[in-house]
Structures are given as C-alpha cells and as structure tokens.
Design a protein around this motif. Structure first.
Motif, short mmCIF file in Angstrom:
data_model
loop_
_atom_site.label_atom_id
_atom_site.label_comp_id
_atom_site.label_asym_id
_atom_site.label_seq_id
_atom_site.Cartn_x
_atom_site.Cartn_y
_atom_site.Cartn_z
N PHE A 10 46.20 48.04 50.41
CA PHE A 10 45.93 48.96 49.32
C PHE A 10 44.70 48.51 48.54
O PHE A 10 44.72 48.37 47.33
N HIS A 11 43.60 48.30 49.25
CA HIS A 11 42.40 47.74 48.62
C HIS A 11 41.85 48.60 47.49
O HIS A 11 41.45 48.08 46.46
N ARG A 12 41.83 49.91 47.69
CA ARG A 12 41.28 50.77 46.63
C ARG A 12 42.14 50.71 45.39
O ARG A 12 41.63 50.70 44.27
N TYR A 13 43.46 50.66 45.56
CA TYR A 13 44.36 50.57 44.41
C TYR A 13 44.20 49.22 43.71
O TYR A 13 44.21 49.14 42.49
N ALA A 14 44.08 48.17 44.50
CA ALA A 14 43.90 46.84 43.94
C ALA A 14 42.61 46.76 43.15
O ALA A 14 42.56 46.19 42.05
N GLU A 15 41.54 47.35 43.68
CA GLU A 15 40.25 47.35 43.00
C GLU A 15 40.35 48.12 41.69
O GLU A 15 39.88 47.67 40.65
N LEU A 16 40.96 49.30 41.71
CA LEU A 16 41.11 50.12 40.51
C LEU A 16 41.98 49.40 39.48
O LEU A 16 41.65 49.36 38.30
N PHE A 17 43.09 48.81 39.94
CA PHE A 17 43.97 48.07 39.04
C PHE A 17 43.23 46.90 38.41
O PHE A 17 43.34 46.65 37.21
N SER A 18 42.46 46.19 39.21
CA SER A 18 41.69 45.04 38.73
C SER A 18 40.68 45.46 37.66
O SER A 18 40.57 44.84 36.61
N GLU A 19 39.95 46.53 37.94
CA GLU A 19 38.95 47.02 36.97
C GLU A 19 39.61 47.51 35.69
O GLU A 19 39.12 47.25 34.59
N THR A 20 40.73 48.21 35.83
CA THR A 20 41.42 48.77 34.66
C THR A 20 41.98 47.67 33.78
O THR A 20 41.84 47.72 32.55
N THR A 21 42.62 46.66 34.37
CA THR A 21 43.19 45.58 33.56
C THR A 21 42.10 44.77 32.88
O THR A 21 42.26 44.36 31.73
N MET A 22 40.96 44.56 33.55
CA MET A 22 39.86 43.83 32.92
C MET A 22 39.30 44.64 31.75
O MET A 22 39.03 44.08 30.68
N LEU A 28 40.89 44.96 24.17
CA LEU A 28 41.81 44.26 23.27
C LEU A 28 41.21 42.97 22.73
O LEU A 28 41.76 42.36 21.83
N GLN A 29 40.11 42.54 23.32
CA GLN A 29 39.44 41.29 22.97
C GLN A 29 40.38 40.09 23.07
O GLN A 29 40.36 39.19 22.23
N SER A 30 41.19 40.11 24.12
CA SER A 30 42.12 39.01 24.37
C SER A 30 41.51 38.07 25.40
O SER A 30 41.44 38.40 26.60
N LYS A 31 41.09 36.92 24.94
CA LYS A 31 40.46 35.96 25.85
C LYS A 31 41.41 35.47 26.93
O LYS A 31 41.02 35.28 28.07
N SER A 60 34.20 31.43 35.16
CA SER A 60 34.30 32.15 33.90
C SER A 60 35.70 31.97 33.29
O SER A 60 35.83 31.71 32.08
N ALA A 61 36.72 32.10 34.12
CA ALA A 61 38.10 31.92 33.64
C ALA A 61 38.32 30.50 33.13
O ALA A 61 38.97 30.29 32.11
N LYS A 62 37.77 29.51 33.85
CA LYS A 62 37.89 28.12 33.40
C LYS A 62 37.25 27.90 32.04
O LYS A 62 37.81 27.20 31.19
N GLU A 63 36.09 28.49 31.82
CA GLU A 63 35.40 28.36 30.53
C GLU A 63 36.24 28.94 29.40
O GLU A 63 36.34 28.36 28.32
N ILE A 64 36.84 30.10 29.66
CA ILE A 64 37.69 30.73 28.64
C ILE A 64 38.90 29.85 28.35
O ILE A 64 39.27 29.64 27.19
N CYS A 65 39.52 29.32 29.40
CA CYS A 65 40.69 28.44 29.23
C CYS A 65 40.32 27.19 28.46
O CYS A 65 41.10 26.69 27.65
N GLU A 66 39.13 26.67 28.73
CA GLU A 66 38.64 25.49 28.01
C GLU A 66 38.53 25.80 26.52
O GLU A 66 38.94 25.01 25.67
#
Length: 104
Positions: A10-22, A28-31, A60-66
């Motif tokens: 379900f690559h197209r759904y995964a891509e859409l879900f990924s973009e939407t959640t990001m 929401l400005q939730s780091k 990028s995720a590591k920097e935010i977690c840091e």
C-alpha cells in the motif's frame, strides 16, 4: 504503521499517511510528533531504497530528540541510523554513530 502499510503493498497510502501526519505535526508545532514522523518516514524511505533521504530524516529526528531530551526516541533513531549507514556502506560514520549510542 507506515512501514507495515508499505510492506503490504500500500505504498500510495503509506506515502499519503506519512505526508499527512508530518503536516499535522508541523501545524501543531509538536517537536516530539515531528521526530516520530521523521523516524517513521525514514523507515518507509529505506524500504523504498531511498537511503540518503532516510539518513536525512533520521538525523533530523535525532536533532529534535537531542533538543527535547527524549532519550528513548533518540536511541531508536540512532540505532536505525546505524543500520541505514551500514546499508549505505558508510562504515566509518556508522562506527562513530554507534560509539556515541549509549545514552542514559
């Protein structure tokens, strides 16, 4: 959820879900949410063979977690980054990444 969706074809759904959640996380400005979305997106990208983009997402995720002090997610991102770097043949960078992996 994104890696499971793409593993099932379900690559197209995964891509859409990924973009939407990001997009929602950024609105929401939730780091923390942005870091989790970046981590999940990196798995999707790695599964699709886009290792360079996966590496960028994990860094990028590591920097935010840091910045937020989330050591659990930092360790998860770091471990995934080590695997990604290994798959890319960047063994020196993988070693330096793994050497700094212990966070308590």
């Amino acid at each position: 959820m994104i890696p499971v969706m793409s593993a099932q074809g379900f690559h197209r759904y995964a891509e859409l879900f990924s973009e939407t959640t990001m997009q929602m996380s950024q609105e929401l400005q939730s780091k923390e949410a942005i870091a989790v979305c970046s981590q999940a997106r990196s798995l999707y990208l790695a599964a699709k063979g886009f290792l360079t983009q996966s590496e960028e997402q994990l860094k990028s995720a590591k920097e935010i977690c840091e910045a937020t002090g989330d050591t659990k997610l930092w360790n998860e991102c770091n471990t995934l980054l080590c695997h990604t770097l290994h798959a890319m043949g960047k063994f020196k960078e993988e070693h330096s990444c793994a050497a700094g992996a212990v966070r308590v």
